[in-house]
Design a protein around this motif. Structure first.
Motif, PDB file in Angstrom:
ATOM      1  N   GLU A  36       0.828  -1.202   0.000  1.00 39.04           N
ATOM      2  CA  GLU A  36       0.000   0.000   0.000  1.00 39.04           C
ATOM      3  C   GLU A  36       0.864   1.255   0.000  1.00 39.04           C
ATOM      4  O   GLU A  36       0.587   2.229  -0.732  1.00 39.04           O
ATOM      5  CB  GLU A  36      -0.915  -0.025   1.229  1.00 39.04           C
ATOM      6  CG  GLU A  36      -1.888   1.149   1.289  1.00 39.04           C
ATOM      7  CD  GLU A  36      -2.771   1.073   2.517  1.00 39.04           C
ATOM      8  OE1 GLU A  36      -3.626   1.947   2.685  1.00 39.04           O
ATOM      9  OE2 GLU A  36      -2.586   0.120   3.318  1.00 39.04           O
ATOM     10  N   LEU A  88       2.451   1.751  -3.566  1.00 35.62           N
ATOM     11  CA  LEU A  88       1.511   2.278  -4.553  1.00 35.62           C
ATOM     12  C   LEU A  88       1.212   3.753  -4.309  1.00 35.62           C
ATOM     13  O   LEU A  88       1.117   4.556  -5.255  1.00 35.62           O
ATOM     14  CB  LEU A  88       0.226   1.460  -4.539  1.00 35.62           C
ATOM     15  CG  LEU A  88       0.348   0.001  -5.021  1.00 35.62           C
ATOM     16  CD1 LEU A  88      -0.974  -0.732  -4.846  1.00 35.62           C
ATOM     17  CD2 LEU A  88       0.790  -0.047  -6.485  1.00 35.62           C
ATOM     18  N   LYS A 104       2.198   6.859  -6.874  1.00 33.18           N
ATOM     19  CA  LYS A 104       1.166   7.760  -7.372  1.00 33.18           C
ATOM     20  C   LYS A 104       1.447   9.202  -6.967  1.00 33.18           C
ATOM     21  O   LYS A 104       1.260  10.137  -7.754  1.00 33.18           O
ATOM     22  CB  LYS A 104      -0.187   7.309  -6.828  1.00 33.18           C
ATOM     23  CG  LYS A 104      -1.346   8.159  -7.321  1.00 33.18           C
ATOM     24  CD  LYS A 104      -2.666   7.628  -6.789  1.00 33.18           C
ATOM     25  CE  LYS A 104      -3.834   8.491  -7.274  1.00 33.18           C
ATOM     26  NZ  LYS A 104      -5.132   8.007  -6.728  1.00 33.18           N
ATOM     27  N   GLU A 108       2.244   5.774 -14.159  1.00 37.25           N
ATOM     28  CA  GLU A 108       0.796   5.644 -14.087  1.00 37.25           C
ATOM     29  C   GLU A 108       0.421   4.199 -14.394  1.00 37.25           C
ATOM     30  O   GLU A 108       0.774   3.669 -15.457  1.00 37.25           O
ATOM     31  CB  GLU A 108       0.121   6.590 -15.081  1.00 37.25           C
ATOM     32  CG  GLU A 108       0.299   8.058 -14.776  1.00 37.25           C
ATOM     33  CD  GLU A 108      -0.429   8.477 -13.508  1.00 37.25           C
ATOM     34  OE1 GLU A 108      -1.392   7.778 -13.119  1.00 37.25           O
ATOM     35  OE2 GLU A 108      -0.033   9.483 -12.893  1.00 37.25           O
ATOM     36  N   LEU A 109      -0.269   3.570 -13.450  1.00 34.02           N
ATOM     37  CA  LEU A 109      -0.647   2.166 -13.606  1.00 34.02           C
ATOM     38  C   LEU A 109      -2.154   2.040 -13.637  1.00 34.02           C
ATOM     39  O   LEU A 109      -2.862   2.660 -12.841  1.00 34.02           O
ATOM     40  CB  LEU A 109      -0.094   1.335 -12.430  1.00 34.02           C
ATOM     41  CG  LEU A 109       1.425   1.309 -12.255  1.00 34.02           C
ATOM     42  CD1 LEU A 109       1.781   0.537 -10.984  1.00 34.02           C
ATOM     43  CD2 LEU A 109       2.098   0.681 -13.457  1.00 34.02           C
ATOM     44  N   GLU A 120      -5.613  -0.554 -13.460  1.00 37.48           N
ATOM     45  CA  GLU A 120      -6.006  -1.525 -12.439  1.00 37.48           C
ATOM     46  C   GLU A 120      -5.373  -2.881 -12.676  1.00 37.48           C
ATOM     47  O   GLU A 120      -4.993  -3.585 -11.736  1.00 37.48           O
ATOM     48  CB  GLU A 120      -7.542  -1.653 -12.408  1.00 37.48           C
ATOM     49  CG  GLU A 120      -8.261  -0.394 -11.981  1.00 37.48           C
ATOM     50  CD  GLU A 120      -7.855   0.036 -10.582  1.00 37.48           C
ATOM     51  OE1 GLU A 120      -7.635  -0.856  -9.733  1.00 37.48           O
ATOM     52  OE2 GLU A 120      -7.756   1.250 -10.338  1.00 37.48           O
ATOM     53  N   ARG A 136      -2.436  -3.514 -14.148  1.00 33.60           N
ATOM     54  CA  ARG A 136      -1.029  -3.463 -13.787  1.00 33.60           C
ATOM     55  C   ARG A 136      -0.829  -3.349 -12.273  1.00 33.60           C
ATOM     56  O   ARG A 136       0.125  -3.878 -11.718  1.00 33.60           O
ATOM     57  CB  ARG A 136      -0.363  -2.272 -14.499  1.00 33.60           C
ATOM     58  CG  ARG A 136      -0.371  -2.390 -16.011  1.00 33.60           C
ATOM     59  CD  ARG A 136       0.337  -3.653 -16.463  1.00 33.60           C
ATOM     60  NE  ARG A 136       0.267  -3.843 -17.908  1.00 33.60           N
ATOM     61  CZ  ARG A 136       0.800  -4.856 -18.550  1.00 33.60           C
ATOM     62  NH1 ARG A 136       1.432  -5.783 -17.876  1.00 33.60           N
ATOM     63  NH2 ARG A 136       0.676  -4.964 -19.876  1.00 33.60           N
ATOM     64  N   LYS A 137      -1.738  -2.630 -11.623  1.00 29.28           N
ATOM     65  CA  LYS A 137      -1.677  -2.568 -10.160  1.00 29.28           C
ATOM     66  C   LYS A 137      -1.850  -3.952  -9.544  1.00 29.28           C
ATOM     67  O   LYS A 137      -1.141  -4.333  -8.613  1.00 29.28           O
ATOM     68  CB  LYS A 137      -2.753  -1.628  -9.623  1.00 29.28           C
ATOM     69  CG  LYS A 137      -2.443  -0.165  -9.807  1.00 29.28           C
ATOM     70  CD  LYS A 137      -3.536   0.685  -9.174  1.00 29.28           C
ATOM     71  CE  LYS A 137      -3.247   2.170  -9.365  1.00 29.28           C
ATOM     72  NZ  LYS A 137      -4.310   2.995  -8.739  1.00 29.28           N
ATOM     73  N   VAL A 173       0.881  -5.768  -7.283  1.00 32.03           N
ATOM     74  CA  VAL A 173       0.542  -6.237  -5.931  1.00 32.03           C
ATOM     75  C   VAL A 173       0.852  -7.714  -5.786  1.00 32.03           C
ATOM     76  O   VAL A 173       1.409  -8.171  -4.787  1.00 32.03           O
ATOM     77  CB  VAL A 173      -0.941  -5.938  -5.619  1.00 32.03           C
ATOM     78  CG1 VAL A 173      -1.371  -6.657  -4.343  1.00 32.03           C
ATOM     79  CG2 VAL A 173      -1.172  -4.446  -5.495  1.00 32.03           C
TER      80      VAL A 173
END
Length: 285
Positions: free
Chosen positions: A239, A242, A246, A252-253, A255, A257-258, A262
């Protein structure tokens, strides 16, 4: 119930220096005056009987005195003492003693067989009760201690089940368990004039038939607790990563890629082996 009371006795040295001159005078009268010979013989016999009244009291020792089956008192003053010769004197030690019980097998509160033993520090505080209320107070200590230990061990579980602070267990709360055991033993030994100064668990273990299974259970519990901490820390680190990416506009990722990032971070942080890095020589997509 027979309780301790102070018995009759006088200083032995005072009695010695009074009885000895009387004995010498009696023998002197016997030699020089034949008319008073019967009186002198009688006095000599009385003086000789009085010699049986001398006794010695050692430090931390008591003499329990009885007369024709009746308790007449206890003498605790140290040194040479003299009392009525017809008193029967029994020695009772007031010194502090240790008793270590044998390892006994008993089921705990959950029914698991365990082995447990205790060390009890005790002493005699009421010599009359110790002498007359029980047949053998040393044997009484042995039997009642093991009985109290069995009763206490069966009232608690070996290990806490949910929360260490919520459940009182034999292994996790040794001081509390020792106080409970001391009180329970004192309730039993107090009837015999005995005082428990301290009681400690000297041996505590699962029985051989379930020791291996319980060891695996403890290991599994430890592993689960460790993994929970690792996952909790890993989620916080992911968390934080990320949020910083940001906030600093590093990349810029979306969803998808996030989710991939993760997943990779959790594998690296939660894995029990070192991660093998893979270098991507192409574009991000």
């Amino acid at each position: 119930m027979i309780t301790e009371k102070k018995g009759f006795s006088i200083n032995g040295y005072l009695a010695f220096f009074v009885a000895l001159p009387l004995l010498q005078v009696s023998f002197g009268i016997m030699v020089v005056n034949e008319i008073l010979l019967p009186v002198s013989i009688l006095c000599s016999i009385i003086v000789l009987i009085c010699w049986a009244g001398f006794f010695m009291v050692q430090p931390n020792q008591a003499k329990v005195m009885t007369l024709f089956g009746s308790y007449v008192g206890t003498e605790k003053r140290n040194g040479l003492r003299w009392t009525i010769p017809f008193f029967i004197r029994k020695t009772v030690s007031l010194r502090i003693r240790n008793f270590e019980s044998a390892k006994i097998k008993v089921n705990d509160n959950l029914g698991n067989p365990i082995e447990i033993a205790t060390i009890v520090v005790w002493s005699v505080t009421d010599s009359a009760e110790a002498s007359f209320e029980v047949d053998d107070y040393e044997s009484y200590v042995t039997i009642q201690t093991e009985s109290a230990l069995r009763n206490m061990a069966s009232s608690y579980c070996y290990d806490p089940q949910d929360d260490d602070s919520a459940d009182i267990a034999l292994r996790s709360h040794p001081q509390h368990i020792s106080e409970i055991l001391k009180q329970e033993i004192q309730e039993r030994l107090g009837k015999a004039g005995l005082t428990v100064h301290e009681s400690k668990i000297s041996h505590l273990a699962y029985s051989a038939e379930i020791a291996s299974a319980m060891l695996q259970r403890q290991q599994a519990t430890a592993i689960i607790a460790a993994r929970s901490k690792i996952v909790e820390g890993a989620v916080g680190m992911v968390e934080m990563a990320l949020d910083r990416l940001k906030a600093q506009h590093v990349v810029e990722l979306d969803e998808e890629r996030k989710a991939m990032m993760v997943s990779n971070l959790l594998v690296v942080l939660c894995g029990d082996k070192n991660a093998q890095p893979i270098i991507n020589s192409g574009s991000l997509y």
